[in-house]
Design a protein around this motif. Structure first.
Motif, short mmCIF file in Angstrom:
data_model
loop_
_atom_site.label_atom_id
_atom_site.label_comp_id
_atom_site.label_asym_id
_atom_site.label_seq_id
_atom_site.Cartn_x
_atom_site.Cartn_y
_atom_site.Cartn_z
N PHE A 299 -9.54 2.60 -2.89
CA PHE A 299 -8.89 1.88 -3.97
C PHE A 299 -7.96 0.75 -3.48
N ASN A 300 -7.93 0.55 -2.18
CA ASN A 300 -6.91 -0.35 -1.64
C ASN A 300 -7.00 -1.77 -2.20
N ASN A 301 -8.22 -2.28 -2.38
CA ASN A 301 -8.40 -3.65 -2.86
C ASN A 301 -8.75 -3.73 -4.33
N ASP A 302 -8.67 -2.61 -5.03
CA ASP A 302 -8.92 -2.59 -6.47
C ASP A 302 -7.74 -3.26 -7.18
N LEU A 303 -7.99 -4.35 -7.90
CA LEU A 303 -6.90 -5.14 -8.48
C LEU A 303 -6.07 -4.33 -9.48
N ALA A 304 -6.74 -3.57 -10.34
CA ALA A 304 -6.02 -2.78 -11.35
C ALA A 304 -5.22 -1.67 -10.69
N HIS A 305 -5.82 -1.04 -9.71
CA HIS A 305 -5.13 0.03 -8.99
C HIS A 305 -3.91 -0.53 -8.27
N ARG A 306 -4.08 -1.67 -7.62
CA ARG A 306 -2.96 -2.29 -6.90
C ARG A 306 -1.83 -2.65 -7.86
N TRP A 307 -2.19 -3.17 -9.02
CA TRP A 307 -1.17 -3.55 -10.01
C TRP A 307 -0.37 -2.33 -10.45
N LEU A 308 -1.07 -1.22 -10.73
CA LEU A 308 -0.38 -0.02 -11.20
C LEU A 308 0.55 0.54 -10.14
N ARG A 309 0.09 0.65 -8.91
CA ARG A 309 0.97 1.22 -7.88
C ARG A 309 2.15 0.30 -7.57
N GLU A 310 1.96 -1.02 -7.67
CA GLU A 310 3.09 -1.93 -7.47
C GLU A 310 4.10 -1.81 -8.59
N GLN A 311 3.62 -1.55 -9.82
CA GLN A 311 4.54 -1.32 -10.94
C GLN A 311 5.38 -0.07 -10.68
N ILE A 312 4.73 1.01 -10.24
CA ILE A 312 5.45 2.26 -9.99
C ILE A 312 6.47 2.08 -8.87
N ILE A 313 6.06 1.43 -7.79
CA ILE A 313 6.97 1.19 -6.67
C ILE A 313 8.18 0.38 -7.13
N PHE A 314 7.94 -0.67 -7.92
CA PHE A 314 9.04 -1.52 -8.39
C PHE A 314 10.03 -0.72 -9.22
N PHE A 315 9.52 0.05 -10.19
CA PHE A 315 10.42 0.79 -11.08
C PHE A 315 11.15 1.90 -10.35
N MET A 316 10.49 2.55 -9.39
CA MET A 316 11.17 3.60 -8.63
C MET A 316 12.30 3.01 -7.79
N ARG A 317 12.05 1.84 -7.21
CA ARG A 317 13.09 1.22 -6.39
C ARG A 317 14.24 0.67 -7.23
N GLU A 318 14.00 0.45 -8.52
CA GLU A 318 15.07 0.03 -9.42
C GLU A 318 15.87 1.21 -9.94
N SER A 319 15.39 2.43 -9.69
CA SER A 319 16.05 3.63 -10.18
C SER A 319 17.42 3.79 -9.54
N PRO A 320 18.41 4.27 -10.29
CA PRO A 320 19.76 4.46 -9.71
C PRO A 320 19.82 5.57 -8.68
N TRP A 321 18.80 6.40 -8.59
CA TRP A 321 18.82 7.52 -7.64
C TRP A 321 18.12 7.20 -6.32
N MET A 322 17.47 6.05 -6.26
CA MET A 322 16.66 5.74 -5.08
C MET A 322 17.43 4.91 -4.06
N HIS A 323 17.42 5.39 -2.81
CA HIS A 323 17.98 4.62 -1.70
C HIS A 323 16.85 3.87 -1.04
N LEU A 324 16.95 2.56 -0.96
CA LEU A 324 15.84 1.73 -0.50
C LEU A 324 15.71 1.76 1.01
N PRO A 325 14.46 1.62 1.51
CA PRO A 325 14.26 1.55 2.97
C PRO A 325 14.82 0.24 3.51
N ASP A 326 15.16 0.25 4.79
CA ASP A 326 15.67 -0.96 5.43
C ASP A 326 14.61 -2.05 5.50
#
Length: 326
Positions: A299-326
C-alpha cells in the motif's frame, strides 16, 4: 548479468519476486496475483536460475529470503515503484473516493485523532468508510495477510514487508478514585501500587512492547505485576476505578476519565498520578513510549492509503498528549 540474461527478465518475474518477498509464501503470493501456485513456482525457479541463488529457504512459518534476495529486493523495489507511479493516476479525487479502510488501534491511541479525523473525512472524503477495532491476538499478522490496512501500536520491530513511521511518544499515568487507599498521595512507589488492586487498559498489547520489557526488569527486582483486572473496555475500567482499583493507562485515557467522571453523578473524585520513579528508571524510554503507524509494503504508493495515513499522523501529532520526535 549479460544482455541476453536481461532480456529474460520480464516485469512479471520482478512482480512475482517482490510479491513472494512481501507475502513470505508462494501460495499466498499466487492467490494475491491471481495465478496458480505451480505457475508461480515456475517463475520462482526461473528467478533462481537467472540469479544463481536459491533466493528463499523454507521455514516452519513460511519462506525466509536469502541475503541475495534481500539485496535484490532493495534494487527491484524502486524499479517497480517507478513503474507503478508511471501507470497510476497522478491525482486523487477525495470527493468521489469510495473505499473502505480497516484500522487496528487501541482506545488510548484512538483518543488522539478520531474526533478531528471524522470531521475531516466528512468534509473531504464523504464516501470513505472506516472499520476501526482494537488489536486482537494476531496483531501484525493481520497487516501481512491484508486483513487490515493500517495499524497503530507501541512497538517498533516489524517484519521486512511491513512499513512503519514513528508518530511520537505517549506517557502513561495512574488513575485513582477517592475509594483507593493511595488517593491522597501525590506520588506512589511500585511497592505501594502493587500492594493494592490494579486494573490495566491496553498496556500489554504486544510481547515486545516497551512496557513488557520494563515489566520483565521489574520482575527481576522482585516487583511482579499481576493485575486483578485486564480490560479493553473503558466502562469496565471506570467501574474498577470506582471500586478502588488503580488504573494504569495512557495519559490520553487518564484525561478522558477526568472529564467523564466530573460529569458523572454519584462517582468518587478522580485524580492522576505519575508512574513511579523506579519504573521510569528501568524504562528505556523514560516513560514516554514510542507510537508507530504500520502498513503493508503493497500500500506504500497507494494515493488514497497515503492520504489517510498522513491525515492520522497529522492529527495525532496535533494531540495535546503527543510528544513529537526530534
Amino acid at each position: 548479468m549479460r544482455l541476453d540474461d536481461i532480456l529474460k527478465l520480464d516485469i512479471k518475474l520482478l512482480v512475482a519476486f517482490t510479491t513472494i518477498m512481501e507475502e513470505g509464501s508462494v501460495s499466498r503470493a499466487a492467490e494475491r496475483l491471481g495465478v496458480t501456485q505451480p505457475a508461480l513456482s515456475k517463475s520462482l525457479q526461473r528467478l533462481r536460475d537467472l540469479f544463481k541463488d536459491s533466493l528463499f529457504t523454507r521455514q516452519a512459518y513460511g519462506l525466509t529470503p536469502t541475503a541475495r534476495a534481500s539485496e535484490l529486493q532493495d534494487q527491484i523495489r524502486p524499479i517497480l515503484s517507478s513503474l507503478s507511479e508511471l501507470m497510476s493516476p497522478n491525482s486523487l479525487d477525495l470527493k468521489t473516493l469510495d473505499r473502505r479502510f480497516k484500522l487496528r488501534v487501541d482506545e488510548g491511541d484512538l483518543e488522539n485523532f478520531i474526533e478531528p479525523l471524522l470531521a475531516s473525512l466528512q468534509y473531504q472524503a464523504p464516501n470513505l468508510c472506516l472499520s476501526i477495532s482494537s488489536w486482537g491476538g494476531a496483531q501484525l499478522d493481520e497487516l501481512t495477510s491484508g486483513n487490515i490496512d493500517l495499524g497503530i501500536m507501541r512497538i517498533n520491530d516489524t517484519p521486512g514487508n511491513i512499513r512503519s513511521k514513528l508518530i511520537g511518544y505517549m506517557e502513561a499515568c495512574i488513575v485513582l478514585s477517592e475509594a483507593h487507599p493511595l488517593f491522597h498521595q501525590d506520588k506512589v512507589s511500585v511497592s505501594d501500587l502493587l500492594s493494592h488492586k490494579v486494573v490495566t487498559h491496553h498496556l500489554r498489547s504486544h510481547r515486545n512492547s516497551s512496557f513488557s520489557k520494563t515489566e520483565q526488569k521489574l520482575k527481576q527486582r522482585g516487583h511482579i505485576i499481576r493485575p486483578n483486572l485486564e480490560t479493553d473496555s473503558l466502562m469496565v475500567a471506570m467501574q474498577a476505578v470506582k471500586r478502588g482499583m488503580a488504573l494504569v493507562t495512557s495519559r490520553s485515557i487518564g484525561d478522558l476519565f477526568l472529564n467523564v467522571m466530573c460529569e458523572k453523578a454519584n462517582f468518587y473524585p478522580v485524580k492522576l498520578l505519575p508512574i513511579p520513579k523506579e519504573v521510569l528508571e528501568l524504562d528505556e524510554y523514560n516513560g514516554r513510549h514510542p507510537i508507530h503507524i504500520f502498513w503493508h509494503e503493497r500500500f506504500n504508493n497507494d494515493l488514497a492509503h497515503r492520504w489517510l495515513r498522513e491525515q492520522i499522523i497529522f492529527f495525532m501529532r496535533e494531540s495535546p498528549w503527543m510528544h513529537l520526535p526530534d
